[in-house]
Design a protein around this motif. Structure first.
Motif, PDB file in Angstrom:
ATOM      1  N   GLY A  91      18.950  84.881  34.989  1.00  0.00           N
ATOM      2  CA  GLY A  91      18.842  84.073  36.198  1.00  0.00           C
ATOM      3  C   GLY A  91      17.401  83.826  36.590  1.00  0.00           C
ATOM      4  O   GLY A  91      17.091  83.551  37.742  1.00  0.00           O
ATOM      5  N   GLU A  92      16.508  83.925  35.589  1.00  0.00           N
ATOM      6  CA  GLU A  92      15.080  83.780  35.892  1.00  0.00           C
ATOM      7  C   GLU A  92      14.704  82.355  36.277  1.00  0.00           C
ATOM      8  O   GLU A  92      13.843  82.139  37.126  1.00  0.00           O
ATOM      9  CB  GLU A  92      14.228  84.212  34.684  1.00  0.00           C
ATOM     10  CG  GLU A  92      14.415  85.652  34.258  1.00  0.00           C
ATOM     11  CD  GLU A  92      15.472  85.815  33.181  1.00  0.00           C
ATOM     12  OE1 GLU A  92      15.427  86.837  32.470  1.00  0.00           O
ATOM     13  OE2 GLU A  92      16.323  84.918  33.051  1.00  0.00           O
ATOM     14  N   ASP A  93      15.324  81.367  35.634  1.00  0.00           N
ATOM     15  CA  ASP A  93      14.977  79.964  35.885  1.00  0.00           C
ATOM     16  C   ASP A  93      16.251  79.183  36.170  1.00  0.00           C
ATOM     17  O   ASP A  93      17.002  78.837  35.259  1.00  0.00           O
ATOM     18  CB  ASP A  93      14.245  79.363  34.677  1.00  0.00           C
ATOM     19  CG  ASP A  93      12.903  80.042  34.433  1.00  0.00           C
ATOM     20  OD1 ASP A  93      12.011  79.897  35.288  1.00  0.00           O
ATOM     21  OD2 ASP A  93      12.756  80.713  33.402  1.00  0.00           O
ATOM     22  N   MET A  94      16.470  78.899  37.455  1.00  0.00           N
ATOM     23  CA  MET A  94      17.694  78.253  37.901  1.00  0.00           C
ATOM     24  C   MET A  94      17.422  76.834  38.408  1.00  0.00           C
ATOM     25  O   MET A  94      16.381  76.569  38.998  1.00  0.00           O
ATOM     26  CB  MET A  94      18.323  79.067  39.034  1.00  0.00           C
ATOM     27  CG  MET A  94      18.742  80.470  38.642  1.00  0.00           C
ATOM     28  SD  MET A  94      20.229  80.481  37.628  1.00  0.00           S
ATOM     29  CE  MET A  94      21.409  79.792  38.789  1.00  0.00           C
ATOM     30  N   VAL A  95      18.390  75.967  38.197  1.00  0.00           N
ATOM     31  CA  VAL A  95      18.339  74.619  38.765  1.00  0.00           C
ATOM     32  C   VAL A  95      19.691  74.360  39.430  1.00  0.00           C
ATOM     33  O   VAL A  95      20.737  74.443  38.775  1.00  0.00           O
ATOM     34  CB  VAL A  95      18.077  73.545  37.689  1.00  0.00           C
ATOM     35  CG1 VAL A  95      18.195  72.154  38.302  1.00  0.00           C
ATOM     36  CG2 VAL A  95      16.699  73.732  37.070  1.00  0.00           C
ATOM     37  N   VAL A  96      19.670  74.086  40.733  1.00  0.00           N
ATOM     38  CA  VAL A  96      20.891  73.785  41.466  1.00  0.00           C
ATOM     39  C   VAL A  96      21.051  72.275  41.562  1.00  0.00           C
ATOM     40  O   VAL A  96      20.120  71.566  41.956  1.00  0.00           O
ATOM     41  CB  VAL A  96      20.865  74.418  42.867  1.00  0.00           C
ATOM     42  CG1 VAL A  96      22.071  73.955  43.692  1.00  0.00           C
ATOM     43  CG2 VAL A  96      20.851  75.938  42.757  1.00  0.00           C
ATOM     44  N   VAL A  97      22.221  71.782  41.181  1.00  0.00           N
ATOM     45  CA  VAL A  97      22.525  70.349  41.249  1.00  0.00           C
ATOM     46  C   VAL A  97      23.635  70.156  42.274  1.00  0.00           C
ATOM     47  O   VAL A  97      24.616  70.915  42.301  1.00  0.00           O
ATOM     48  CB  VAL A  97      22.924  69.782  39.871  1.00  0.00           C
ATOM     49  CG1 VAL A  97      21.706  69.744  38.952  1.00  0.00           C
ATOM     50  CG2 VAL A  97      24.031  70.595  39.218  1.00  0.00           C
TER      51      VAL A  97
END
Length: 209
Positions: A91-97
């Motif tokens: 979960g180090e690099d997350m993108v929420v759409v």
């Protein structure tokens, strides 16, 4: 494509070859003193039961009820999720759409099964299956229908491919009729599948679609 609940129909079936191999390896490593079974059980329980999708549901509920947090979540997803204490391996690099009336988002990992463990727990069996991983890209509307989700023809369906660098997370639309609910009550409406995009949030009691 089989859903999770179908698995329960076969709980008396013999263990698969993979399950037997895993058990054999676990027994060997335990015998050599390299692992402690209780520690493994604790890790699995953490992601299956105590973490699961509950962390993600809290993220969604806060975004629904706090416009400033929602903006931070969409602008810098990793940092905003970490504000609530959810971060770490996978979960180090997350993108929420964000889902809107115009766009419905759906997440897949076509190469393997990259998945945001700190917010959603362990990936469901179907997420890791070859049929889902291929068909989600080729025929996303068809896959969604199999999950019971009918998307309007004038709504665009966007498929996001998670990978080792980025993991995607869907912010579903807040259900109508939830204006008087607090964050805890809102979190109860958020389903795991709604954060993958293969489902929708639950409706409040007495709500209408």
């Amino acid at each position: 494509m089989a859903h999770d609940h179908h698995d329960h129909d076969h709980h008396n079936a013999p263990p698969s070859d993979t399950a037997l191999r895993v058990k054999a390896i676990e027994s060997l490593l335990t015998e050599k003193g390299l692992i402690v079974p209780e520690a493994l059980d604790a890790i699995v329980d953490t992601y299956q039961s105590r973490v699961g999708p509950r962390n993600g549901a809290r993220v969604v509920a806060k975004a629904w009820s706090d416009p400033d947090y929602r903006k931070r979540l969409l602008d810098n997803s990793t940092a905003a999720i970490a504000e609530l204490g959810y971060s770490g391996v996978q979960g180090e690099d997350m993108v929420v759409v964000e889902n809107t009336p115009q766009v419905h988002n759906m997440v897949v990992c076509t190469l393997c099964s990259c998945y945001p463990w700190p917010t959603l727990g362990l990936p469901p069996v179907w997420y890791k299956s070859a049929p889902y991983r291929s068909r989600a890209v080729i025929d996303p509307r068809g896959v969604l229908k199999e999950f019971g989700v009918d998307i309007a023809d004038d709504t665009e369906v966007r498929v996001w491919d998670s990978n080792a660098e980025l993991r995607y997370f869907v912010l579903p639309m807040r259900p109508a009729g939830t204006e008087g609910l607090d964050e805890e009550q809102l979190a109860e409406l958020v389903t795991r599948d709604s954060m993958i995009g293969t489902g929708l949030p639950k409706l409040p009691i007495g709500g209408v679609p």
